[in-house]
Design a protein around this motif. Sequence first.
Motif, mmCIF file in Angstrom:
data_model
loop_
_atom_site.group_PDB
_atom_site.id
_atom_site.type_symbol
_atom_site.label_atom_id
_atom_site.label_comp_id
_atom_site.label_asym_id
_atom_site.label_seq_id
_atom_site.Cartn_x
_atom_site.Cartn_y
_atom_site.Cartn_z
ATOM 1 N N LEU A 56 0.849 -1.188 0.000
ATOM 2 C CA LEU A 56 0.000 0.000 0.000
ATOM 3 C C LEU A 56 0.882 1.234 0.000
ATOM 4 C CD1 LEU A 56 -2.735 1.493 0.319
ATOM 5 C CD2 LEU A 56 -2.467 1.230 2.801
ATOM 6 N N VAL A 57 0.664 2.111 -0.991
ATOM 7 C CA VAL A 57 1.344 3.409 -1.026
ATOM 8 C C VAL A 57 0.278 4.483 -0.877
ATOM 9 C CG1 VAL A 57 2.815 4.980 -2.321
ATOM 10 C CG2 VAL A 57 3.167 2.516 -2.519
ATOM 11 N N ASP A 58 0.014 4.846 0.366
ATOM 12 C CA ASP A 58 -0.863 5.986 0.650
ATOM 13 C C ASP A 58 0.069 7.180 0.823
ATOM 14 O OD1 ASP A 58 -3.590 6.992 1.250
ATOM 15 O OD2 ASP A 58 -2.673 7.491 3.175
ATOM 16 N N ALA A 59 0.356 7.818 -0.291
ATOM 17 C CA ALA A 59 1.512 8.705 -0.388
ATOM 18 C C ALA A 59 1.308 10.052 0.302
ATOM 19 C CB ALA A 59 1.834 8.937 -1.866
ATOM 20 N N PRO A 60 2.416 10.693 0.719
ATOM 21 C CA PRO A 60 2.331 12.080 1.184
ATOM 22 C C PRO A 60 1.718 12.928 0.077
ATOM 23 C CG PRO A 60 4.547 11.190 1.477
ATOM 24 C CD PRO A 60 3.793 10.199 0.652
ATOM 25 N N CYS A 61 0.749 13.766 0.428
ATOM 26 C CA CYS A 61 0.045 14.526 -0.613
ATOM 27 C C CYS A 61 -0.355 15.896 -0.088
ATOM 28 C CB CYS A 61 -1.183 13.751 -1.105
ATOM 29 S SG CYS A 61 -2.522 13.637 0.115
ATOM 30 N N SER A 62 -0.970 16.692 -0.951
ATOM 31 C CA SER A 62 -1.360 18.052 -0.582
ATOM 32 C C SER A 62 -2.552 18.094 0.360
ATOM 33 C CB SER A 62 -1.667 18.873 -1.838
ATOM 34 O OG SER A 62 -2.706 18.258 -2.587
ATOM 35 N N GLY A 63 -3.289 16.991 0.484
ATOM 36 C CA GLY A 63 -4.380 16.924 1.454
ATOM 37 C C GLY A 63 -5.600 17.752 1.125
ATOM 38 N N LEU A 64 -5.801 18.082 -0.159
ATOM 39 C CA LEU A 64 -6.949 18.915 -0.517
ATOM 40 C C LEU A 64 -8.279 18.197 -0.317
ATOM 41 C CD1 LEU A 64 -5.572 20.626 -3.762
ATOM 42 C CD2 LEU A 64 -5.633 21.538 -1.435
ATOM 43 N N GLY A 65 -8.231 16.901 -0.062
ATOM 44 C CA GLY A 65 -9.456 16.166 0.220
ATOM 45 C C GLY A 65 -9.866 16.199 1.677
ATOM 46 N N VAL A 66 -9.004 16.747 2.544
ATOM 47 C CA VAL A 66 -9.306 16.728 3.980
ATOM 48 C C VAL A 66 -9.297 18.118 4.606
ATOM 49 C CG1 VAL A 66 -8.478 14.370 4.294
ATOM 50 C CG2 VAL A 66 -6.876 16.260 4.583
ATOM 51 N N VAL A 67 -9.479 19.163 3.791
ATOM 52 C CA VAL A 67 -9.449 20.527 4.346
ATOM 53 C C VAL A 67 -10.593 20.779 5.314
ATOM 54 C CG1 VAL A 67 -8.149 21.643 2.498
ATOM 55 C CG2 VAL A 67 -10.618 21.389 2.275
ATOM 56 N N GLY A 68 -11.679 20.023 5.204
ATOM 57 C CA GLY A 68 -12.784 20.189 6.146
ATOM 58 C C GLY A 68 -12.381 19.844 7.565
ATOM 59 N N ARG A 69 -11.419 18.935 7.716
ATOM 60 C CA ARG A 69 -10.931 18.540 9.042
ATOM 61 C C ARG A 69 -9.642 19.248 9.411
ATOM 62 N NH1 ARG A 69 -9.229 13.726 9.473
ATOM 63 N NH2 ARG A 69 -9.297 12.938 7.348
#
Length: 428
Positions: free
Chosen positions: A320-333
């Motif tokens: 599993l490669v759950d890669a470091p990312c910009s996180g634009l999917g979790v800005v609500g949290r």
Amino acid sequence: MNDFEIIFFILRSVIYEDAKSADMINAYAKKASNLPLVTKTVYGGLENKIYIDYMIRKLSAIRLKKIHNHVLLILEIGIYNIHFLETKDYATVDKLVDLTKAKNKKSTGFVNAILRAFIKDEKELAKIYETDDIKSLSIRYSFPEEITRYIYDFYGMDYTKAYLRDADRIKDISIRVNELKTNREEIKNLLVNEGFEIEDGKISPNGLIVKNPAGLVATKFFKDGLFTIQQEASMKAVEVLDPRENSKILDLCAAPGTKTTYIGEYTKNTSQIIANDISKAKNKLILENIDRLGLKNICLTNYDASTFIRDFENKFDFCLVDAPCSGLGVVGRKPEIRYNRNKETIVRLAELQREILAKAVKYVKKGGYLVYSTCTLGPLENRNNFKYLMENKDLELVQIDGQDFIEYKSFEANTDGFFISKFRKIND
């Protein structure tokens, strides 16, 4: 220390020192006399900072860049309270003027004048006058213009508006049932009896949605490892990997270990799991969760995932490669994410992800499986890297639910924005 001072210290740490909002609120929770107000102001101030600065700019003869950070922060706290919480009494202004005396005494008159002028002309000052649609959206939803334009250029206006409207919406908390210790119906009934409002998950068979999560982690059931907090899109990444019992599994970018522990539960403590992450500081939290959930056969390593690790070559049935990312999917949290991301950051992250994926392919045995996932959106980190994997002659695509990949939209799926793809290795 009063609540405005606490709000000031938290926001200063988050905006100017890269601290995490949730961590800072937890750190100051016992010192606050009105924790809900502190929490609402911290998150609200972050979620509306660009819009608030737009209104301050209309009132200030001094350019924002020339205003001392401490003074600007106090003005932002004031405008948020006056405009969004509708505390228009001058007692609020007086409290913030007192705070200014302690932080930057020479600016007390300036802060007093700006906040009182805002109260008098709030309706007009709140109007946005911009002819450029993207700039207007950026101000209205307090999202950096560069990132707003990046989203618009790929997805179009309807998607962009839906995403921005949804970004600050409080998402339902979901939990993952630990089937090593209980089952979904049992833990659902236990939590309902404790006064929690529970619904079945919409994505994961092991997921439950908690509508009123206050006090959830303080329950005996959490402490005893009957469940852990995890968004359903994140659970889906492990379910797509679908690791088998008695196999060798690598979680290459494991922190904070939520997916690692799900892999352990999913394979019923029978598999050998390597949880790797470059950050040794996060090992303690991962180990605590492993112990709480009753998991075994998980080994922690701290290699840089972008460098080749010879000991991992051709060793794993699943990676599993759950890669470091910009996180634009979790800005609500994590509302602070929007202020430390730009196009250049995204480009660098996409390149880092590709470096990690190039190594990860080498770690999977012939016939083994690789899942690539991120909690972000946009072409550079998701579809472009998906195409990169598609072009690798050693891999073949494995469809997910009849699709080449899954891309969850937070505004439709009521979960984190998430991208998931899966491949099988066909050559050594």
